[in-house]
Design a protein around this motif. Structure first.
Motif, PDB file in Angstrom:
ATOM      1  N   LEU A   1       7.050  17.925  -3.322  1.00 30.25           N
ATOM      2  CA  LEU A   1       8.432  16.850  -2.165  1.00 30.25           C
ATOM      3  C   LEU A   1       7.182  16.379  -1.081  1.00 30.25           C
ATOM      4  O   LEU A   1       7.135  16.487   0.150  1.00 30.25           O
ATOM      5  CB  LEU A   1       9.325  17.252  -1.309  1.00 30.25           C
ATOM      6  CG  LEU A   1       9.997  18.530  -2.538  1.00 30.25           C
ATOM      7  CD1 LEU A   1      10.958  19.957  -1.417  1.00 30.25           C
ATOM      8  CD2 LEU A   1      10.952  18.125  -3.487  1.00 30.25           C
ATOM      9  N   ALA A   2       7.518  14.932  -1.734  1.00 32.18           N
ATOM     10  CA  ALA A   2       6.916  13.826  -0.544  1.00 32.18           C
ATOM     11  C   ALA A   2       7.761  12.869  -0.850  1.00 32.18           C
ATOM     12  O   ALA A   2       8.288  12.222  -1.306  1.00 32.18           O
ATOM     13  CB  ALA A   2       5.535  13.175  -1.411  1.00 32.18           C
ATOM     14  N   LYS A   3       7.657  11.560   1.084  1.00 32.39           N
ATOM     15  CA  LYS A   3       8.748  11.042   1.228  1.00 32.39           C
ATOM     16  C   LYS A   3       8.179   9.628   0.485  1.00 32.39           C
ATOM     17  O   LYS A   3       7.013   9.477   0.524  1.00 32.39           O
ATOM     18  CB  LYS A   3       8.479  11.134   3.117  1.00 32.39           C
ATOM     19  CG  LYS A   3       7.067  10.883   3.460  1.00 32.39           C
ATOM     20  CD  LYS A   3       6.587  11.073   4.837  1.00 32.39           C
ATOM     21  CE  LYS A   3       7.426   9.783   5.597  1.00 32.39           C
ATOM     22  NZ  LYS A   3       8.182   9.608   7.015  1.00 32.39           N
ATOM     23  N   SER A   4       9.113   9.373   0.631  1.00 30.46           N
ATOM     24  CA  SER A   4       8.669   7.221   0.017  1.00 30.46           C
ATOM     25  C   SER A   4       8.524   6.329   0.829  1.00 30.46           C
ATOM     26  O   SER A   4       7.384   5.121   1.095  1.00 30.46           O
ATOM     27  CB  SER A   4       9.584   6.965  -0.901  1.00 30.46           C
ATOM     28  OG  SER A   4      11.115   7.047  -0.032  1.00 30.46           O
ATOM     29  N   ALA A   5       8.971   6.575   2.881  1.00 30.66           N
ATOM     30  CA  ALA A   5       9.158   5.610   3.564  1.00 30.66           C
ATOM     31  C   ALA A   5       7.875   5.439   4.001  1.00 30.66           C
ATOM     32  O   ALA A   5       7.506   6.432   4.400  1.00 30.66           O
ATOM     33  CB  ALA A   5      10.210   5.997   4.618  1.00 30.66           C
ATOM     34  N   GLY A   6       7.539   4.829   4.027  1.00 28.49           N
ATOM     35  CA  GLY A   6       6.265   4.585   4.522  1.00 28.49           C
ATOM     36  C   GLY A   6       4.907   3.955   3.642  1.00 28.49           C
ATOM     37  O   GLY A   6       3.798   4.772   4.390  1.00 28.49           O
ATOM     38  N   LEU A   7       5.175   4.946   2.766  1.00 26.02           N
ATOM     39  CA  LEU A   7       4.415   5.086   2.080  1.00 26.02           C
ATOM     40  C   LEU A   7       4.474   4.487   0.561  1.00 26.02           C
ATOM     41  O   LEU A   7       5.373   4.457  -0.159  1.00 26.02           O
ATOM     42  CB  LEU A   7       3.630   7.024   1.771  1.00 26.02           C
ATOM     43  CG  LEU A   7       3.441   7.359   2.119  1.00 26.02           C
ATOM     44  CD1 LEU A   7       3.929   8.338   1.547  1.00 26.02           C
ATOM     45  CD2 LEU A   7       1.975   7.065   2.663  1.00 26.02           C
ATOM     46  N   GLY A   8       3.317   3.714  -0.081  1.00 32.79           N
ATOM     47  CA  GLY A   8       3.139   2.796  -1.019  1.00 32.79           C
ATOM     48  C   GLY A   8       3.608   3.571  -2.263  1.00 32.79           C
ATOM     49  O   GLY A   8       3.317   5.039  -2.398  1.00 32.79           O
ATOM     50  N   ASP A   9       3.651   3.264  -3.566  1.00 34.35           N
ATOM     51  CA  ASP A   9       3.713   4.042  -4.775  1.00 34.35           C
ATOM     52  C   ASP A   9       2.683   4.944  -5.154  1.00 34.35           C
ATOM     53  O   ASP A   9       2.275   6.134  -4.670  1.00 34.35           O
ATOM     54  CB  ASP A   9       4.349   3.655  -5.952  1.00 34.35           C
ATOM     55  CG  ASP A   9       5.763   3.046  -5.930  1.00 34.35           C
ATOM     56  OD1 ASP A   9       6.188   4.006  -5.375  1.00 34.35           O
ATOM     57  OD2 ASP A   9       5.776   1.781  -7.189  1.00 34.35           O
ATOM     58  N   GLN A  10       1.435   4.124  -4.877  1.00 31.61           N
ATOM     59  CA  GLN A  10      -0.409   4.986  -4.590  1.00 31.61           C
ATOM     60  C   GLN A  10      -0.440   6.084  -4.156  1.00 31.61           C
ATOM     61  O   GLN A  10      -0.752   7.127  -4.229  1.00 31.61           O
ATOM     62  CB  GLN A  10      -1.314   3.958  -4.971  1.00 31.61           C
ATOM     63  CG  GLN A  10      -2.264   4.296  -4.932  1.00 31.61           C
ATOM     64  CD  GLN A  10      -3.586   2.972  -5.226  1.00 31.61           C
ATOM     65  OE1 GLN A  10      -3.135   2.310  -4.842  1.00 31.61           O
ATOM     66  NE2 GLN A  10      -4.839   3.366  -5.531  1.00 31.61           N
ATOM     67  N   GLN A  11       0.452   5.814  -2.480  1.00 30.05           N
ATOM     68  CA  GLN A  11      -0.612   6.350  -1.646  1.00 30.05           C
ATOM     69  C   GLN A  11       0.779   7.377  -2.306  1.00 30.05           C
ATOM     70  O   GLN A  11       0.273   9.293  -1.908  1.00 30.05           O
ATOM     71  CB  GLN A  11      -0.083   5.936  -0.332  1.00 30.05           C
ATOM     72  CG  GLN A  11      -0.820   5.593   0.346  1.00 30.05           C
ATOM     73  CD  GLN A  11      -0.694   4.032   1.678  1.00 30.05           C
ATOM     74  OE1 GLN A  11       0.456   4.290   1.556  1.00 30.05           O
ATOM     75  NE2 GLN A  11      -1.646   4.253   2.175  1.00 30.05           N
TER      76      GLN A  11
END
Length: 424
Positions: free
Chosen positions: A187-197
C-alpha cells in the motif's frame, strides 16, 4: 542499530518458544528459536541477498539527499489512521479489508492477536526522521500456524521440515486475517508522488518484506490474495515464487436491474435462479438489507449467534469473536452491508455479512438459527442479494470468497487469484 521495543521483543520471544493450541501433530511454533530483531532499514532496498546476523541500517539515496526508513510496528494503532488509509487508497481503489478500521477491529478485539497465533508486525516505509512522511505500509503478521489463511501450505511445511530438519513456524504472512479476498498488500500513497516514484516505493516495499524475513530468520514469507498488478513487484528476482488459485467472481456488465442480468443467461439458468429466489416467500420469510450505521448492538449479537451456529454445524473454528463484529460495525458504518432474514413474527433467523468497496461488494460470513432449514435460502441471502445490491449501487463486481464451483450456475465466473506468493 535497530532495536525493537522491549514489549515486542518479549512478544516475539514468547511466541517462538511456545506451542499453540491451534496446531496439532508435528505443528506448533518452533521451540528454542532465538529472538529475531525487527529490522529498521533505511534507503532503497536492493534485490534479496544474504543479510548479516545483526540488524543494521541500510542507507542508500533514492533521490539526491533523501533517505527512507523502514520499520515494523506491533500494532496498527502505532500508525496514524489517516496516514495508513492514504496508503490504502493510493491506487485509487478503496478496499475495506486493508483499511485501518478493519485491521484495527481485528487486533483490538483479539481476533488477530498473539494469543490467536497472529502477531502483528506491520511494515511502514517513511522518509527518515521522527516526523518522516509515511510513503507505504503493508499488513504483516508473524504466524505460529497456517489457520485462517484459506490457502493450505501444510505440504510446504512438511517438505520444509524434511529437507532442512528445521521448524516451519514461525513464518511471516502478508494478508488480511481470515479473509480470502483479493486486493493490494503493498500500500503506497499517491499524493505528492508521481507514478514512477510510487512504483519505486512499491518495489521497495516488496524487497523490504524479504529483508524483514531474513533479519528475523523465519522459515519463509508468504503473500496471499494480492492483486494481479502487484505480481511485477513480487518477482522471482526478489526471491518470490508464485502460486495461482481459482476464485469465482460476478461481473456487472452495466445492468440496470437484476432481470437484465438474468436475460444474459441461458433459459435453464434463469428458471433455476428465479425458483431459488422464491424460497424466502414460500416459507413466510422476509429478506432485507441494512448498513452497519443502522444496526444496534443487539443486531450484531444476533448475527454473531448465527455465525457461531454455522461454525458449529461445519465443525469449524470460530476465528472471529463477538467484539470484532461490534467494533467493525461501529467503525466502518456504511461500508458494512448485512442481509438479514426475519420470520413471520419479526424475529431474525439468518444473516450474511458483506463489505462494500469502491467498485466491489465482498461477501464474507453467513449464518442462521440452529433450527432453520430452508432449501436455497443461502443462495438468496449470500449471492443474489449481493448481486442485486451491486447493480443498485453501480458497482463492478461481487466477490463471494474462496472455492465454490456451484457459483458458476448462479452467474459467477472463474478467475485466477494469486493465492500464495512465497519467498524462502
Amino acid at each position: 542499530r535497530a532495536i525493537p521495543p522491549p514489549q515486542q521483543q518479549q512478544q516475539i520471544a514468547d511466541m517462538v518458544v511456545a506451542s499453540t493450541s491451534k496446531c496439532d501433530g508435528g505443528g506448533g511454533i518452533a521451540r528454542g528459536y532465538g529472538r529475531p530483531a525487527i529490522a529498521v532499514i533505511v534507503g532503497t532496498l536492493r534485490p534479496r541477498r544474504p543479510l548479516p546476523n545483526k540488524p543494521k541500517l541500510h542507507r542508500c539515496a533514492c533521490q539526491p539527499r533523501e533517505k527512507l526508513e523502514l520499520k515494523t510496528v506491533s500494532s496498527i494503532s502505532q500508525v496514524d489512521r489517516r496516514l495508513w488509509n492514504e496508503c490504502a487508497k493510493g491506487n485509487g481503489v478503496f478496499n475495506p479489508f486493508v483499511s485501518w478500521e478493519f485491521l484495527s477491529a481485528m487486533e483490538e478485539s483479539g481476533s488477530a492477536s498473539r494469543d490467536a497465533g497472529w502477531l502483528p508486525c506491520h511494515a511502514v516505509l517513511s522518509r527518515e526522521g521522527e516526523e518522516g512522511e509515511v510513503l507505504g505500509v503493508a499488513p504483516l503478521y508473524i504466524k505460529g500456524h497456517s489457520y485462517g489463511e484459506y490457502v493450505f501450505d501444510h505440504s510446504w511445511a512438511n517438505a520444509y521440515g524434511r529437507l532442512t530438519r528445521k521448524n516451519y513456524y514461525p513464518k511471516l504472512q502478508s494478508c488480511v486475517p481470515f479473509s480470502p479476498v483479493t486486493g493490494s498488500r503493498l500500500l503506497a500513497k499517491s499524493a505528492g508522488l508521481g507514478d514512477q516514484q510510487r512504483n519505486e516505493v512499491l518495489g521497495m516495499m516488496a524487497g523490504s518484506l524479504v529483508a524483514i524475513a531474513d533479519e528475523m530468520k523465519v522459515s519463509s514469507l508468504h503473500v496471499t490474495f494480492n492483486s494481479k498488478e502487484e505480481l511485477a513487484h513480487f518477482s522471482r528476482e526478489r526471491g518470490y515464487l508464485t502460486r495461482t488459485g481459482i476464485q469465482y467472481h460476478w461481473q456487472n456488465n452495466g445492468y440496470d436491474t437484476f432481470n437484465d442480468f438474468l436475460m444474459e443467461l441461458r433459459q435453464s439458468k434463469r428458471k433455476s435462479i428465479r425458483q431459488e429466489r422464491k424460497c424466502a416467500e414460500k416459507n413466510g420469510l422476509r429478506v432485507y438489507r441494512t448498513y452497519g450505521s443502522e444496526m444496534l448492538p443487539s443486531d450484531w449479537d444476533e448475527f454473531y449467534r448465527f455465525y457461531i451456529n454455522t461454525c458449529n454445524k461445519k465443525w469449524g473454528e470460530a476465528y472471529l469473536n463477538r467484539e470484532f463484529f461490534h467494533r467493525m460495525g461501529e467503525a466502518m458504518g456504511d461500508k458494512v452491508l448485512v442481509v438479514f432474514v426475519e420470520d413471520a413474527f419479526g424475529k431474525k433467523v439468518a444473516g450474511a455479512l458483506n463489505l462494500v468497496g469502491s467498485d466491489t461488494i465482498f461477501g464474507r460470513n453467513w449464518g442462521c438459527a440452529a433450527d432453520l432449514n430452508v432449501k436455497n435460502l443461502h443462495f438468496e441471502v449470500c449471492y443474489y442479494q449481493a448481486l442485486e445490491a451491486a447493480i443498485e449501487l453501480g458497482l463492478k463486481r461481487v466477490e463471494a470468497g474462496a472455492q465454490g464451483e456451484h457459483k458458476i450456475q448462479r452467474g459467477y465466473r472463474e478467475c485466477g487469484a494469486p493465492g500464495r506468493i512465497g519467498a524462502n
